[in-house]
Scaffold this motif. Structure first.
Motif, PDB file in Angstrom:
ATOM      1  N   ILE A  28      51.481  44.775  10.593  1.00 36.57           N
ATOM      2  CA  ILE A  28      52.112  44.507   9.300  1.00 36.57           C
ATOM      3  C   ILE A  28      53.529  45.090   9.259  1.00 36.57           C
ATOM      4  O   ILE A  28      53.833  46.064   9.941  1.00 36.57           O
ATOM      5  N   SER A  29      54.355  44.473   8.437  1.00 36.20           N
ATOM      6  CA  SER A  29      55.693  44.970   8.169  1.00 36.20           C
ATOM      7  C   SER A  29      55.818  45.177   6.665  1.00 36.20           C
ATOM      8  O   SER A  29      55.524  44.276   5.878  1.00 36.20           O
ATOM      9  N   ILE A  30      56.261  46.379   6.292  1.00 33.96           N
ATOM     10  CA  ILE A  30      56.375  46.735   4.882  1.00 33.96           C
ATOM     11  C   ILE A  30      57.784  47.276   4.617  1.00 33.96           C
ATOM     12  O   ILE A  30      58.495  47.658   5.542  1.00 33.96           O
ATOM     13  N   SER A  31      58.161  47.329   3.363  1.00 31.47           N
ATOM     14  CA  SER A  31      59.482  47.847   2.996  1.00 31.47           C
ATOM     15  C   SER A  31      59.527  49.367   3.170  1.00 31.47           C
ATOM     16  O   SER A  31      58.488  50.044   3.172  1.00 31.47           O
ATOM     17  N   LEU A  32      60.731  49.893   3.268  1.00 33.23           N
ATOM     18  CA  LEU A  32      60.900  51.342   3.328  1.00 33.23           C
ATOM     19  C   LEU A  32      60.378  51.998   2.052  1.00 33.23           C
ATOM     20  O   LEU A  32      59.758  53.059   2.105  1.00 33.23           O
ATOM     21  N   ALA A  33      60.575  51.338   0.921  1.00 35.57           N
ATOM     22  CA  ALA A  33      60.068  51.884  -0.344  1.00 35.57           C
ATOM     23  C   ALA A  33      58.544  52.018  -0.316  1.00 35.57           C
ATOM     24  O   ALA A  33      57.992  53.029  -0.756  1.00 35.57           O
ATOM     25  N   ARG A  34      57.871  51.006   0.225  1.00 38.56           N
ATOM     26  CA  ARG A  34      56.403  51.089   0.313  1.00 38.56           C
ATOM     27  C   ARG A  34      55.995  52.148   1.326  1.00 38.56           C
ATOM     28  O   ARG A  34      54.995  52.854   1.117  1.00 38.56           O
ATOM     29  N   TRP A  35      56.714  52.279   2.423  1.00 33.74           N
ATOM     30  CA  TRP A  35      56.415  53.319   3.404  1.00 33.74           C
ATOM     31  C   TRP A  35      56.464  54.692   2.733  1.00 33.74           C
ATOM     32  O   TRP A  35      55.564  55.510   2.910  1.00 33.74           O
ATOM     33  N   LYS A  36      57.501  54.920   1.959  1.00 36.44           N
ATOM     34  CA  LYS A  36      57.633  56.215   1.273  1.00 36.44           C
ATOM     35  C   LYS A  36      56.502  56.431   0.273  1.00 36.44           C
ATOM     36  O   LYS A  36      55.977  57.537   0.163  1.00 36.44           O
ATOM     37  N   ARG A  37      56.128  55.382  -0.437  1.00 30.87           N
ATOM     38  CA  ARG A  37      55.096  55.482  -1.475  1.00 30.87           C
ATOM     39  C   ARG A  37      53.694  55.636  -0.891  1.00 30.87           C
ATOM     40  O   ARG A  37      52.896  56.419  -1.386  1.00 30.87           O
ATOM     41  N   ASP A  38      53.378  54.877   0.166  1.00 27.97           N
ATOM     42  CA  ASP A  38      52.007  54.803   0.695  1.00 27.97           C
ATOM     43  C   ASP A  38      51.888  55.341   2.117  1.00 27.97           C
ATOM     44  O   ASP A  38      51.007  54.934   2.865  1.00 27.97           O
ATOM     45  N   ARG A  39      52.747  56.252   2.507  1.00 26.33           N
ATOM     46  CA  ARG A  39      52.810  56.729   3.894  1.00 26.33           C
ATOM     47  C   ARG A  39      51.444  57.142   4.448  1.00 26.33           C
ATOM     48  O   ARG A  39      51.050  56.713   5.526  1.00 26.33           O
ATOM     49  N   GLU A  40      50.716  57.970   3.736  1.00 24.32           N
ATOM     50  CA  GLU A  40      49.433  58.482   4.247  1.00 24.32           C
ATOM     51  C   GLU A  40      48.415  57.354   4.435  1.00 24.32           C
ATOM     52  O   GLU A  40      47.700  57.320   5.442  1.00 24.32           O
ATOM     53  N   LEU A  41      48.356  56.441   3.511  1.00 28.14           N
ATOM     54  CA  LEU A  41      47.461  55.291   3.627  1.00 28.14           C
ATOM     55  C   LEU A  41      47.869  54.412   4.813  1.00 28.14           C
ATOM     56  O   LEU A  41      47.030  53.965   5.590  1.00 28.14           O
ATOM     57  N   LEU A  42      49.155  54.194   4.984  1.00 33.33           N
ATOM     58  CA  LEU A  42      49.645  53.347   6.068  1.00 33.33           C
ATOM     59  C   LEU A  42      49.435  53.982   7.437  1.00 33.33           C
ATOM     60  O   LEU A  42      49.199  53.284   8.425  1.00 33.33           O
ATOM     61  N   LEU A  43      49.496  55.291   7.523  1.00 31.85           N
ATOM     62  CA  LEU A  43      49.252  55.971   8.806  1.00 31.85           C
ATOM     63  C   LEU A  43      47.830  55.727   9.310  1.00 31.85           C
ATOM     64  O   LEU A  43      47.579  55.766  10.511  1.00 31.85           O
ATOM     65  N   ALA A  44      46.912  55.455   8.409  1.00 28.39           N
ATOM     66  CA  ALA A  44      45.523  55.181   8.786  1.00 28.39           C
ATOM     67  C   ALA A  44      45.288  53.708   9.094  1.00 28.39           C
ATOM     68  O   ALA A  44      44.188  53.334   9.514  1.00 28.39           O
ATOM     69  N   HIS A  45      46.289  52.875   8.917  1.00 30.09           N
ATOM     70  CA  HIS A  45      46.157  51.434   9.178  1.00 30.09           C
ATOM     71  C   HIS A  45      45.879  51.204  10.663  1.00 30.09           C
ATOM     72  O   HIS A  45      46.559  51.775  11.519  1.00 30.09           O
ATOM     73  N   ASP A  57      69.574  51.168   2.437  1.00 30.44           N
ATOM     74  CA  ASP A  57      68.613  52.204   2.816  1.00 30.44           C
ATOM     75  C   ASP A  57      69.263  53.226   3.747  1.00 30.44           C
ATOM     76  O   ASP A  57      70.335  53.005   4.296  1.00 30.44           O
ATOM     77  N   THR A  58      68.561  54.326   3.963  1.00 30.13           N
ATOM     78  CA  THR A  58      69.046  55.393   4.829  1.00 30.13           C
ATOM     79  C   THR A  58      68.082  55.583   5.994  1.00 30.13           C
ATOM     80  O   THR A  58      66.890  55.814   5.771  1.00 30.13           O
ATOM     81  N   THR A  59      68.595  55.498   7.213  1.00 29.92           N
ATOM     82  CA  THR A  59      67.725  55.654   8.384  1.00 29.92           C
ATOM     83  C   THR A  59      67.153  57.065   8.477  1.00 29.92           C
ATOM     84  O   THR A  59      66.068  57.252   9.024  1.00 29.92           O
ATOM     85  N   ALA A  60      67.848  58.031   7.947  1.00 31.03           N
ATOM     86  CA  ALA A  60      67.348  59.410   7.988  1.00 31.03           C
ATOM     87  C   ALA A  60      66.008  59.548   7.283  1.00 31.03           C
ATOM     88  O   ALA A  60      65.216  60.427   7.617  1.00 31.03           O
ATOM     89  N   ASP A  61      65.736  58.658   6.326  1.00 31.70           N
ATOM     90  CA  ASP A  61      64.454  58.697   5.619  1.00 31.70           C
ATOM     91  C   ASP A  61      63.271  58.429   6.546  1.00 31.70           C
ATOM     92  O   ASP A  61      62.143  58.762   6.216  1.00 31.70           O
ATOM     93  N   LEU A  62      63.518  57.805   7.688  1.00 37.80           N
ATOM     94  CA  LEU A  62      62.455  57.474   8.635  1.00 37.80           C
ATOM     95  C   LEU A  62      62.443  58.361   9.875  1.00 37.80           C
ATOM     96  O   LEU A  62      61.519  58.280  10.679  1.00 37.80           O
ATOM     97  N   ALA A  63      63.463  59.151  10.055  1.00 37.18           N
ATOM     98  CA  ALA A  63      63.659  59.871  11.315  1.00 37.18           C
ATOM     99  C   ALA A  63      62.426  60.630  11.796  1.00 37.18           C
ATOM    100  O   ALA A  63      62.050  60.540  12.961  1.00 37.18           O
ATOM    101  N   SER A  64      61.769  61.349  10.917  1.00 40.53           N
ATOM    102  CA  SER A  64      60.617  62.152  11.345  1.00 40.53           C
ATOM    103  C   SER A  64      59.359  61.315  11.554  1.00 40.53           C
ATOM    104  O   SER A  64      58.383  61.805  12.132  1.00 40.53           O
ATOM    105  N   ASP A  65      59.363  60.060  11.122  1.00 34.03           N
ATOM    106  CA  ASP A  65      58.182  59.206  11.232  1.00 34.03           C
ATOM    107  C   ASP A  65      58.299  58.121  12.306  1.00 34.03           C
ATOM    108  O   ASP A  65      57.388  57.315  12.463  1.00 34.03           O
ATOM    109  N   LEU A  66      59.388  58.068  13.034  1.00 34.35           N
ATOM    110  CA  LEU A  66      59.619  56.970  13.971  1.00 34.35           C
ATOM    111  C   LEU A  66      58.531  56.853  15.038  1.00 34.35           C
ATOM    112  O   LEU A  66      58.271  55.758  15.529  1.00 34.35           O
TER     113      LEU A  66
END
Length: 150
Positions: A28-45, A57-66
């Motif tokens: 699946i592909s989701i928006s950065l906003a949804r990633w921020k909102r549902d991160r824990e749920l998405l990690l279990a996908h 958007d800011t790439t730094a928002d994803l840096a630790s999760d890449l």
């Protein structure tokens, strides 16, 4: 739908989900906003995860999760906005992202070569008949004056 990845035409395995859509199985592909909102749920996908980035958007928002993200989609809303070129460069150069970076949306065919130079390795065209043009444009120039990020 078919895409170009690493100079080859392949089938796209990702389903693009809206922010209010239920999670589906598979990639699946989701928006950065949804990633921020549902991160824990998405990690279990169970499938692969992709995140769509807009120019604002800011790439730094994803840096630790890449390490959890297999695909970064650069969603070109307007072909006149070059910030997504910078996002690609930052992902490869600063954050050493090794996954797929895909151009989607309203990028110009003339931009394909330059996008590849800043780290984009996949392209999703608006129409399937654009695939041969994109492949050809990846080889527009045989001499390069500046170094590439890749």
């Amino acid at each position: 739908m078919q895409i170009i990845k690493d100079n080859a035409i392949i089938e796209d395995t990702y389903t693009t989900l809206a922010d209010d859509a239920n999670l589906t199985s598979g990639d699946i592909s989701i928006s950065l906003a949804r990633w921020k909102r549902d991160r824990e749920l998405l990690l279990a996908h169970p499938g692969k995860l992709g995140v769509r980035i807009l120019a604002a958007d800011t790439t730094a928002d994803l840096a630790s999760d890449l390490k959890h993200i297999h695909l970064i989609e650069l969603d070109f809303a307007d072909f006149a906005d070059g910030r997504l070129f910078s996002h690609a460069w930052l992902l490869r150069g600063r954050y050493h992202y090794q996954g797929e970076i895909r151009a989607t949306g309203h990028y110009l065919m003339d931009q394909v070569f330059y996008l590849s130079r800043v780290g984009v390795n996949a392209f999703k065209p608006a129409k399937a008949e654009q695939l041969p043009t994109i492949l050809a444009n990846l080889h527009d120039f045989s001499v390069k004056y500046q170094p590439s990020i890749v």
